[in-house]
Design an enzyme around this catalytic site. Structure first.
Site, PDB file in Angstrom:
ATOM      1  N   ASN A 131     -13.110  -5.129   5.794  1.00 27.52           N
ATOM      2  CA  ASN A 131     -11.797  -4.519   5.516  1.00 27.52           C
ATOM      3  C   ASN A 131     -10.733  -5.210   6.368  1.00 27.52           C
ATOM      4  OD1 ASN A 131     -12.665  -1.751   4.107  1.00 27.52           O
ATOM      5  ND2 ASN A 131     -14.018  -2.148   5.819  1.00 27.52           N
ATOM      6  N   SER A 132     -10.506  -6.497   6.105  1.00 28.19           N
ATOM      7  CA  SER A 132      -9.698  -7.263   7.053  1.00 28.19           C
ATOM      8  C   SER A 132      -8.201  -6.992   6.943  1.00 28.19           C
ATOM      9  CB  SER A 132      -9.974  -8.752   6.882  1.00 28.19           C
ATOM     10  OG  SER A 132      -9.507  -9.166   5.622  1.00 28.19           O
ATOM     11  N   LYS A 133      -7.800  -6.103   6.036  1.00 26.44           N
ATOM     12  CA  LYS A 133      -6.363  -5.797   5.947  1.00 26.44           C
ATOM     13  C   LYS A 133      -6.077  -4.340   6.248  1.00 26.44           C
ATOM     14  CE  LYS A 133      -4.831  -9.658   3.247  1.00 26.44           C
ATOM     15  NZ  LYS A 133      -4.216 -10.175   2.030  1.00 26.44           N
ATOM     16  N   ASN A 134      -6.906  -3.747   7.069  1.00 27.41           N
ATOM     17  CA  ASN A 134      -6.746  -2.335   7.394  1.00 27.41           C
ATOM     18  C   ASN A 134      -6.156  -2.202   8.800  1.00 27.41           C
ATOM     19  OD1 ASN A 134      -7.753   0.039   8.891  1.00 27.41           O
ATOM     20  ND2 ASN A 134      -8.567   0.656   6.918  1.00 27.41           N
ATOM     21  N   LYS A 160       0.826  -1.199   0.000  1.00 31.24           N
ATOM     22  CA  LYS A 160       0.000   0.000   0.000  1.00 31.24           C
ATOM     23  C   LYS A 160       0.866   1.257   0.000  1.00 31.24           C
ATOM     24  CE  LYS A 160      -3.734  -2.245   2.424  1.00 31.24           C
ATOM     25  NZ  LYS A 160      -3.126  -2.894   3.577  1.00 31.24           N
TER      26      LYS A 160
END
Ligand SMILES: [Zn+2]
Lengths: 263, 331
Positions: B107-110, A5
């Site tokens: 949103n499990s990768k936030n 990201k």
């Protein structure tokens, strides 16, 4: 610095507590503070900073056990140790923190495979390994790393297609060209991988019509994987690219300017 | 099925917000990278900025943060402000946990969401340990290697407890996918840290058997080979004495398939003083059909490296380095 990201920043925004935020109006965070300092170092404008204030902010995020929180809310992760130490090193302010404790915290995150995780016991992950090895490199503590064991784990990350993955059984991704290669260089084991196959993999991820590099062949390009692809090629001394420093993630001439000339 | 209630009403048309003056984002007169925001997002953030700057900690501010989060869950300042409001209005944190679980599932990768969950779990204490473990289990059902969920699970175990079934859970995950390195890592975490199991030394024997069985079913699986070494970390003398370990190397080598990891472990054993029987020597000899004759007088360790250079060409530099750095007693 989420691994796939945004790592950079869109705007530089300085808040009165001394750190930088991702954009105007947000609270400061170590991730953005390091990015801002790196960008100003690239532009040779570290002189605009209030170094006293920023280094106080960063040093204030160190915890009793030596770890660093990302901001005042206390999330702990070895990524933040790297951000803090890289940032303070660029600003010549490492004396403001307890370096010994910071190193010990990193070592407490070492795993049976020689790699490092985000917290003690966390699975080894190439991105976290970069942060931990980078921290150890900057603080002159690489003798704590089991170079042969970690080096083997890192070169096991090269997949049959030539690309590198970040954990066993995961797909190769261009960004790991940076996280894995930089770590291998810091521990002096980069000759263990097949550079020509990796170079070929990265070049295959280019959009040959419109430019840019994607995470894997035929995917859409983005600026982050373009950066990691170019940085990876630079680490492999690809012709025409400036050399990049594996610990600071900045061009070598910028690092030399920071450490061998007064600003 | 669509109803008017679901339609987003601009804040400027909501009577309960009529007293607030929105604060637009100030990008300066010449923004370097002007970003085109959607109108609803822009307006929500303008109202958020207004309450954030005025420091309003109210129920409507709490609802406003939820709307802002639904549009951009990565905005960490909104999350921070939400926590300040939650504390100020003395909100029911169990309700908040339900809310965050709903957001996290999508949103499990936030990073922000997991951090918020941890903040809540810390406040709610050991009574939520089981629920938190259950929640991560639901995430693993979709993505068994989710790094955030694993970090959270380890934190819950360490901080709040709930170790009782953890080893069984690792076994269960490994039954689903024996290649799941995250589950192997968790297994090591449990046997070295669980207050209920007595530590690495008391678990060693049974774990060696478990890993050996996993290896025999899939010898190409990197994780159990590393796990075996991890069980004897810092104790190489015990590693070379365990017949089960040298035995599994031999057994896989005899099949002549997937020989990289058993050769590598056997090399490790030799470097630490393991004395190979003739059976080991002939098993390795049988693999070197394609190796040049010139190396026929070399030591077993040397032969192993030569074979590896050929069967693992992408890492041939590594194996030739190993060959040139063998300890003198095995050269
Ligand atoms: Zn990536």
């Amino acid at each position: 610095m989420g691994y796939c990201k945004p790592y950079g920043i869109k705007f530089i925004s300085w808040t009165i507590v001394g750190g930088f935020a991702g954009t105007i109006g947000l609270d400061p965070h170590l991730l953005y503070t390091l990015s801002a300092v790196q960008i100003l170092a690239l532009l040779n404008r570290l002189d605009v900073l209030d170094i006293e204030m920023i280094s106080e902010y960063v040093a204030g995020l160190q915890n009793e056990d030596g770890s660093f929180s990302g901001d005042m809310w206390g999330e702990i992760d070895t990524r933040f140790s790297y951000c803090a130490i890289c940032c303070l090193s660029i600003l010549h302010c490492l004396d403001k923190i307890n370096v010994g404790k910071a190193v010990n915290y990193i070592l407490s995150c070492k795993n049976l495979d020689g790699g490092f995780g985000a917290t003690p016991g966390g699975e080894s992950h190439a991105g976290q390994i970069f942060c931990c090895v980078g921290t150890l490199s900057i603080t002159g503590s690489l003798h704590h790393v089991d170079r042969d064991l970690l080096g083997w784990w890192l070169c096991e990350r090269q997949c049959p297609d030539g690309g590198l993955n970040g954990r066993p059984e995961k797909l190769a991704d261009v960004c790991y060209s940076w996280w894995v290669l930089s770590s291998l260089i810091m521990i002096d084991r980069v000759h263990w991988i097949d550079k020509s196959k990796l170079t070929e993999y990265i070049l295959n991820c280019q959009d040959s019509e419109n430019g840019g590099i994607s995470d894997r062949p035929d995917n859409a390009v983005d600026v982050f994987h373009t950066y990691f692809g170019v940085a990876g090629l630079s680490l492999m001394e690809y012709p025409g690219l400036k050399p990049i420093d594996p610990a600071y993630a900045l061009p070598v001439d910028v690092v030399n300017r920071i450490f061998f000339s007064k600003f | 099925m669509s109803s008017d209630e679901d339609e987003w009403v601009p804040f400027s048309r909501r009577p309960e917000w009529s007293d607030v003056k929105p604060v637009p984002q100030d990008d300066g007169p010449h923004p370097v990278v002007p970003i085109a925001y959607r109108a609803d997002f822009r307006e929500t953030m303008d109202y958020f900025r207004a309450v954030y700057l005025s420091g309003e900690r109210s129920h409507r501010a709490l609802n406003l943060t939820a709307e802002a989060i639904s549009m951009n869950p990565g905005n960490y300042t909104v999350w921070y402000f939400r926590r300040l409001v939650l504390e100020a209005v003395d909100a029911d944190l169990n309700d908040e946990m339900e809310y965050i679980n709903c957001v996290a599932s999508k949103n499990s990768k936030n990073y922000q969401i997991w951090h918020h969950k941890r903040w809540l779990a810390e406040k709610l204490g050991p009574e939520v340990a089981q629920k938190e473990l259950e929640f991560t289990k639901r995430i693993f059902a979709i993505d068994a290697k989710n790094y955030h969920a694993w970090s959270h699970r380890q934190w819950v175990l360490d901080a709040l407890g709930g170790w009782q079934n953890e080893l069984d859970y690792c076994t269960e995950l490994l039954e689903d996918d024996i290649f799941n390195n995250s589950a192997w890592n968790q297994r090591y975490f449990v046997i070295t840290r669980s207050p209920l199991l007595g530590g690495l030394q008391s678990m060693r024997e049974s774990e060696v058997s478990y890993a050996v069985e996993a290896i025999l079913s899939n010898p190409e699986n990197e994780s159990p080979w590393r796990y075996l070494r991890g069980l004897y970390k810092g104790d190489p003398n015990l590693l070379i004495c365990n017949n089960q370990i040298s035995g599994v190397c031999l057994q896989v080598l005899k099949t002549k398939h997937n020989i990289i990891f058993p050769l590598s472990l056997l090399l490790e054993l030799l470097c630490h003083g393991f004395q190979p029987s003739t059976e080991f020597v002939s098993a390795v000899e049988a693999l070197r059909t394609s190796v040049p004759e010139s190396s026929s007088t070399s030591s077993l360790a040397n032969t192993i490296c030569s074979v590896l250079e050929i069967v693992d060409p992408i890492r041939s530099n590594y194996w030739s380095w190993r060959r040139s750095h063998l300890p003198s007693q095995v050269c």
